[in-house]
Structures are given as structure tokens and as C-alpha cells.
Write an enzyme that holds these catalytic residues in place. Structure first.
Site, short mmCIF file in Angstrom:
data_model
loop_
_atom_site.label_atom_id
_atom_site.label_comp_id
_atom_site.label_asym_id
_atom_site.label_seq_id
_atom_site.Cartn_x
_atom_site.Cartn_y
_atom_site.Cartn_z
N ASP A 133 0.86 -1.17 0.00
CA ASP A 133 0.00 0.00 0.00
C ASP A 133 0.90 1.23 0.00
OD1 ASP A 133 -2.58 1.41 0.39
OD2 ASP A 133 -1.63 2.00 2.27
N ASP A 163 -1.84 0.08 6.33
CA ASP A 163 -1.99 0.69 7.64
C ASP A 163 -3.37 1.32 7.85
OD1 ASP A 163 -1.81 2.84 5.94
OD2 ASP A 163 -0.50 4.01 7.24
N THR A 203 0.52 4.67 0.46
CA THR A 203 0.46 5.64 1.55
C THR A 203 0.67 4.95 2.89
OG1 THR A 203 -1.10 6.94 0.25
CG2 THR A 203 -0.90 7.46 2.60
#
Length: 817
Positions: free
Chosen positions: A331, A574, A333
Site C-alpha cells: 500500500d 496501515d 500511503t
């Protein structure tokens, strides 16, 4: 700015215990006592509830309990078999032949101690990385561990929060909860005052508060876990393969034991004690007693090593999954880039719009802003004279948020902020400008005035493109993590494919990926146009490396598609939008600073948020699986030659050549001691499927050669010594030791100084036994003359050379795969 707050009376529904299986029916009772939900409980009220035991105490399941660890290491199939043989030898004596029992005891104690060390590491790290909900106490919010919540507590909810107890919603501001981990339904559920929230869900949009109605074992998720109580393990080919081998060995030992005892009673003229000793000597080496121990030991040591790097591994065999990973979804970001951002520029598209004031008002609306909104909040102050009358919190599925305000002049207006290509129709002139900024690696948000009420857009999200009037483009700078390039280079060197996913525009994601030198960065894929059919999706995902505009459900579908094609997939993330993919990946990896929901869904949590830890995690998994497979060759070679020797002895109707003490000596010097060191050695080769098949391709010929060399040496010794059983046993022991040592020397490759020293030390240990009279007497070893000993050496050399050919052939076969 004035906040819109709704007050609600206490409502509740009683819960029928028989309705437990239905989450919708699982609602707690009305909170008892005079509780002011706006202020929370007082210290006295908390103390009273603690005294009554109405606290959220649930046994931690980050690892097995102490009792489970002791039972698991003590009450094993192998220990049961060896224990019976140990008791038999203790009855018939002498004690020297019961040495193998001491080895099993030591192995069991080592296993217990190492797993207890791993448990302490897991529990300590789990406490650090656990959820810390915000609870109102004495009129102020405090962050508590989940175990600190008591019944009737007022708990805050924000986007990304994991719900840790059951309760009734009191205040809801666009509150949406994902309960897919409980119900299997992936669509978020809108929660309104009076609705039930269940432990195990997590907030995907909006904010709110709820009152805890069920805590501890009474909570829904806790009762589900209680039904499935036990130490849940991830799928483990290694563990399953070892279990299959042990079942076969256990079944084979019964007829082998019967045949051996009958044969030995015949050849020893009904000398029962001697026949029993020889029978036990034939059965003990069939059991790969240290293989299970060293597997658990390697897993446990791996957990401790990763724990020192602030990496929480929730399940020991998850380390094996790391070794098999061939694809990593990253991911962007929060993983490749820092979670924080800075506003780069604001490009006004309508001079009449007070852009700064609108951005400040929208930023103040978000109670739990993401990285983009935090940057906007820092750059634009809140215009306190604006009054909010309606709002729609940010949602990953919608990709926009909005609010309606009464401005200082008394005009009511509705504003949206989100992804430009979500708010505008394809081909709009503003999108070309947005792509230009995105190509520089900037994140681009569009500020738009809305001509329709927010509730209408929430009911019909597709209508937003007709209602949005672009007013400004906001560009934000993303900071790439310093450690990301080195980590990505490591993955490439290890043959692990990396694929970048993001909700940002494909152009922006491609620009970031290009800065990291990732393949496919110049051809990013817009995930909105990916096929939905699983087979076609797998093909498309396999071709691409960088994907933008990926929704939460798409991330999950992409993970599932590659797994269905036989790939072993790891997913890092996250945020709340990563939870579904983290849950369905073979190995989910979450950042410690990520949302509680992401940490709860992942099997591995990087508590220091360092992307540089990922290579260490992968390397540790490969080290463990490679070393366990390495020592498995030794243990199963012993099992094979023991079974074949038993067959030869039964067919030839001669005394079994070994007492248990001889097998203990050979096993300790060629397998037990060296395997302990080899199991903890460095290693980086990626694990491959068919563990049992690969090990048996070496163990079967190696065991057959060892059995053949030992049998020939024993038969020659019988001709030379003519009934001197001790001398005949010594020659056979020498031959078996040399072949087993040769196998160890092969398995220890590639050589390093300590591996060469290890092999030489084991050889020296056997020589010491032969040279020291006291040790010779203990082990009943007596090499006399030159004919039989040299015949044993010759047989061992021939078997060793043949074993080299087997190894060379297997190496070429492995290289061809």
C-alpha cells in the site's frame, strides 16, 4: 466552529442468549445506574464496577498459555512412544541403554523454555501494539488499554478505530461500521443512535460515542473466540508434512517391534532382557524425535529475533508463510511514503470562492482526519463564524467528504472535497490539470461547490458528478520513506514480485513508483477499469505492477485472484481500507501507527513503522523454513536406515547389531547436536512446495545406503569375530557413524568455518569415545584387529561416494526447476 451535536435518550434491547448466533440480535441491556454519557463514569463508579468484576478482562491469545505450552511439548506422539520404550529399558536395564530418555527430556525442556521466551516476547509486543480506545472518565477523554474498559463506560469512535466491547450508540456523526470480520458482509453498516455496535467491528467513516453494555467474556467477539478456543495456527505445509511422517512411523513401529522381539528371542535363546534391549535398539532410531522439537524451536527463536526488531508475530507458524511469499502488495500511503503530508499549492479555479475559508471549514469538520485533511487543517485555520448544518465524513468507498455550512453572510452552501476523477465526469478540462500535477508525484484533491443536498448524494453517490462545480485544486506533497528503495531492491534480488496499490490516481502512483525505480512505474493501471471475473483479474494483476484508484474491495479481490493462481501473497497496509486485503492475504503486515483495525487483521505488525524491517521479516522466514528442511534430511535418513536395518535383521534372523546406547551416541553426534546449530543458522533461500517429497528424495537413498553399508560391515564382522557380539556391534557402529557423518557433511553445505568446525567436532567426539577406556566401556565399543574395522571404513566410503552422486543429481534437478 459550532459543532452539531445530537442528544439521545437511553434505549436498549435485551439479548436472548439463544440469539447469540445472530449479531443483529446481540444487544446489551440498558446501562445500569445514573451514568452521564456526556461526561462518562466517575472514579467511584469505575471502582464499583471493577469490584463487581464488570471489566473487559479477556485472556490474551497472542500466544498459547503456559499450561498449553507445557502440555504441547510434553504430551506428544513421539514422547509417548519413546516414553514407553524408556520404561521398558528401565525395567530390564542397564541404565546406559536408557540414555535416549534423557535426550527426550532435554529436548522437551528446551522446547518449553524457548516457547515460553517467545510467549513473553509476543505478549509484551501485543500489549504495546494493542488497541487503546478513548474512554470518557470524570468529564475528560483518556486512552486506555482494552482491558481497562468497564461496563457503562462511554467510548469514543473515530475512523479507523477497532471496537473492543459491545455497546449502544449514543451519538453518531455519519458513523459507518464494517462488521465483515464478524458477519462476512463487507458493506459498511450505517449506525444511528440506539443501534448496537459489536466488538470486532471497526469504523470506516464518521465519528460517534457508544456506551459499553457487554464486556469481557460476555462480548460478542469474545464468545465467538471462546467457541473456537485453542491455539489457531496458520496453514503450515511443514507442520502437516511432519505430522504425516510421524503417523507413518508410528504405524510402522508396531509390526517392526513384534517382528524384532520374536527374532531376538529366537537368536538369543529366549534371553528376554537381551532380546528386549536389542528390540528397543531397533525401534528408537525409527522415531525422528528431534524434528518436531527443532521445528518449534526454530519458529520460537524466529519470533524472539523479530521481536527484538519491534516486529510482532501473532502466530509462530506465520514465520513459515513468510518464507513462501512470492508476491508482496504494498500500500503506497503509509508504507512506501510517510503517513504525513504537506500542502504544496492551492490552485484556485474560481476567484469568487473564498478557498482558504472553505478548506479551513471542511478541515474542522473531520473529527478523525486522514493524512490529507491533517495537512489541510495545518495550512488553513477554521473560520469560526461558519456554522455546520450537515456533513458527510470521508469514506474510502466514496473517495470524498463534504459538509453544508451557513456562512458569515448568512448564505447556506454545500462543499465537497475528494478525488477529481470521482467528482467530475471523464474528459472534464480540470482533470487534465489534475493529471499534470499527479505526474509530478503529488496527491491532488478537488474542492467543489455542490448544487444538491448531501443526503441526496449519500443515497445516490453517482449523482455527485452532475452536482459538483470545481472551485480549486489542492496539491499535497508525499514524503517517500528513506528505507523504501533499499527494501524494494532486496525484494527484487530475492525474486519476490512487488506490486504497489493506492487509492490515489494512477498517474500520481506511477510518479512515486518511478522515483523508487519500480518496474511498471511508467505504465500504471487504473484499477477502476480492471475486469471483475477472478481469472481475468488475476491475469491483469499479473501483468501490472503499479495500480491507482484501487478500492478496499478491489484490494481484497486482487489478493484472492493471485492466491487462486497458486501465488503466496503478503499484503502491507496501515489503513481501514486495507483491512479486507490484510485479512485474506497469506500474510498480512500492518504498520504499528496504522489503524487499530489494520493491526487487528494483520498477522505481523511492524511496531516501529519501519519499512526497512520487511526484508528482515522475509529473511527470518526463509532462514527458519530452510534450516528446518535441512535438518529434516538428517532425521528422516535415520528413520529410513533404522526401518531397513530392522527388515534385514528380521529376514536374516541374526542378533540386532545395536544396543540403544549405540544409537543414542550416533544420533547425538550426527543428528541431535549438529541439527541444533544448523536449525538456527543464517539462510535466505526461498521455500518451495512439496517439503515431504524433497526431503524423502534425499533421505530414502541416503538411508538405504547407510543400511546397506552397515549390513555388509556387520555380516563381515560376524565372519571375522565368530560370535563376539560386542566386536561385531562395534564394527557395525563404526560403519553407520561414518555414513551418517558423511550425510551430515553434505547437508552442512555450503561450508563456512563454523560448519566445518561442527563436522570435525562431531568426528572428534566419536574418536574420543573410542580412545577413552571408560567411555568405551560405557558404550560397549571394542574395535579389535584390522580386517573388520577397515571393512567397515571401506563400506562407509563406498556408500559416501554413492551419496555424493545422489546429492549432485538432486542439486541439478533443483537447479532445473
Amino acid at each position: 466552529m459550532e459543532k452539531r451535536v445530537e442528544a439521545h435518550g437511553e434505549t436498549g434491547r435485551g439479548a436472548d442468549p439463544e440469539a447469540f448466533a445472530d449479531p443483529e440480535a446481540f444487544a446489551g441491556p440498558v446501562p445500569a445506574g445514573p451514568v452521564d454519557a456526556a461526561l462518562g463514569l466517575t472514579a467511584d463508579q469505575v471502582a464499583e464496577r471493577v469490584a463487581r468484576g464488570r471489566v473487559n478482562e479477556v485472556p490474551a491469545r497472542s500466544s498459547r498459555g503456559v499450561g498449553e505450552i507445557v502440555r504441547a511439548n510434553l504430551l506428544t506422539r513421539i514422547n509417548a512412544v519413546i516414553g514407553v520404550l524408556f520404561v521398558i529399558i528401565m525395567v530390564v536395564g542397564p541404565v546406559q541403554d536408557a540414555l535416549f530418555g534423557g535426550v527426550i527430556l532435554a529436548n522437551t525442556l528446551i522446547g518449553i523454555v524457548q516457547e515460553l521466551r517467545a510467549k513473553r516476547t509476543l505478549d509484551r509486543l501485543a500489549a504495546v501494539g494493542g488497541a487503546r480506545p478513548r474512554v470518557w472518565r470524570d468529564g475528560a477523554p483518556v486512552a486506555l488499554g482494552a482491558a481497562g474498559i468497564v461496563i457503562d463506560d462511554t467510548v469514543d469512535l473515530r475512523r479507523g478505530d477497532r471496537i473492543v466491547v459491545d455497546g449502544l450508540v449514543r451519538v453518531a456523526e455519519g458513523l459507518e461500521v464494517d462488521e465483515s470480520l464478524l458477519t462476512g458482509e463487507a458493506d459498511p453498516v450505517v449506525k444511528r443512535p440506539g443501534d448496537t455496535v459489536l466488538s470486532g467491528g471497526f469504523v470506516v467513516a464518521g465519528t460517534g460515542t457508544f456506551t459499553a453494555t457487554r464486556v469481557g467474556r460476555e462480548a460478542y467477539a469474545a464468545q465467538l473466540a471462546e467457541e473456537a478456543r485453542g491455539f489457531a495456527l496458520v496453514n503450515s505445509e511443514l507442520r502437516d508434512g511432519i505430522d504425516r511422517i510421524l503417523r507413518f512411523v508410528t504405524l510402522a513401529m508396531v509390526p517392526a517391534g513384534i517382528a524384532l522381539i520374536i527374532t531376538q528371542l529366537t537368536v538369543h535363546d529366549d534371553d528376554v532382557p537381551e532380546a528386549v534391549r536389542r528390540m528397543v535398539g531397533g525401534l528408537v532410531p525409527m522415531v525422528p524425535e528431534g524434528l518436531v522439537l527443532l521445528t518449534s524451536l526454530a519458529f520460537a527463536v524466529g519470533v524472539v529475533r523479530l521481536g527484538k526488531q519491534r516486529c510482532l508475530v501473532r502466530e509462530l507458524p506465520a514465520i513459515e508463510g513468510l518464507a513462501r511469499v512470492d508476491t508482496v502488495f504494498l500500500d503506497k500511503t503509509g508504507t512506501l511514503t510517510e503517513p504525513s503530508m504537506d500542502v504544496d499549492e492551492v490552485h484556485s479555479l474560481d476567484p469568487a470562492v473564498p478557498v482558504a475559508a472553505v478548506l479551513g471549514a471542511l478541515g474542522a469538520v473531520e473529527e478523525a482526519p486522514d493524512a490529507s485533511m491533517r495537512a489541510i487543517v495545518e495550512a488553513h485555520p477554521d473560520p469560526a463564524e461558519w456554522v455546520r448544518t450537515a456533513d458527510a465524513p470521508f469514506s474510502s468507498a466514496r473517495r470524498w467528504s463534504g459538509a453544508t455550512f451557513v456562512e458569515a453572510c448568512g448564505v447556506e452552501s454545500t462543499w465537497l472535497i475528494g478525488a477529481p476523477d470521482t467528482l467530475l465526469r471523464p474528459g472534464h478540462t480540470v482533470l487534465a490539470a489534475a493529471d499534470t500535477y499527479g505526474a509530478r508525484g503529488l496527491r491532488v484533491l478537488l474542492l467543489a461547490r455542490c448544487s444538491r443536498p448531501l443526503d441526496a448524494l449519500l443515497r445516490d453517490p453517482a449523482a455527485v458528478r452532475d452536482a459538483a462545480v470545481p472551485c480549486a485544486l489542492v496539491t499535497l506533497k508525499q514524503r517517500i520513506r528513506e528505507e523504501a528503495p533499499d527494501a524494494l531492491r532486496y525484494f527484487a534480488e530475492q525474486g519476490v514480485t512487488t506490486k504497489v496499490l493506492s487509492g490515489d490516481s494512477a498517474v500520481s502512483v506511477g510518479a512515486v513508483a518511478a522515483g523508487l525505480g519500480l518496474p511498471g512505474a511508467h505504465h500504471p493501471v487504473d484499477a477502476r477499469y480492471l475486469p471483475e471475473a477472478p481469472h481475468e483479474l488475476a491475469e491483469a494483476v499479473g501483468r501490472g505492477d503499479v495500480f491507482g484508484r484501487v478500492g478496499p474491495r478491489q484490494k481484497q479481490d486482487m489478493v484472492k485472484a493471485l492466491r487462486a493462481k497458486g501465488h503466496t501473497v503478503a499484503m502491507t497496509g496501515d489503513g481501514v481500507n486495507d483491512v479486507l486485503a490484510l485479512k485474506d492475504a497469506d500474510i498480512g503486515v500492518a504498520m504499528g501507527s496504522g489503524s487499530p483495525a489494520a493491526r487487528a487483521a494483520a498477522r505481523i505488525v511492524l511496531l516501529d513503522n519501519s519499512f526497512a524491517t520487511l526484508p528482515s521479516v522475509l529473511a527470518e522466514g526463509r532462514r527458519v523454513i530452510g534450516n528446518v528442511e535441512r535438518v529434516a534430511h538428517l532425521f528422516l535418513t535415520k528413520t529410513v536406515y533404522s526401518v531397513l536395518l530392522a527388515i534385514v535383521i528380521v529376514c536374516a534372523r541374526v542378533p540386532y547389531p545395536f544396543l540403544p546406547r549405540h544409537i543414542t551416541l550416533i544420533g547425538a553426534l550426527t543428528i541431535g547436536v549438529p541439527a541444533f546449530f544448523l536449525a538456527l543458522a543464517p539462510g535466505k533461500e526461498r521455500a518451495r512446495p512439496d517439503f515431504v517429497g524433497r526431503v524423502l528424495r534425499f533421505a530414502l537413498p541416503a538411508g538405504a545406503l547407510a543400511a546397506l553399508a552397515t549390513s555388509v560391515a556387520y555380516l563381515v564382522a560376524r565372519q571375522v569375530y565368530d560370535g563376539d557380539l560386542a566386536a561385531e556391534t562395534s564394527a557395525a557402529t563404526l560403519a553407520l557413524f561414518l555414513v551418517a557423518l558423511w550425510a551430515l557433511a553434505i547437508i552442512a553445505r555450503p561450508y563456512t568455518w563454523w560448519r566445518v568446525l561442527l563436522v570435525l567436532t562431531m568426528a572428534a567426539g566419536f574418536c574420543l569415545v573410542l580412545l577413552v577406556p571408560a567411555l568405551r566401556d560405557v558404550f560397549q565399543l571394542r574395535l579389535t584387529g584390522v580386517t573388520a574395522p577397515w571393512a567397515a571404513v571401506g563400506c562407509a566410503v563406498v556408500a559416501g561416494l554413492a551419496l555424493e552422486l545422489v546429492w549432485a543429481y538432486g542439486r541439478r534437478a533443483r537447479a532445473a526447476i
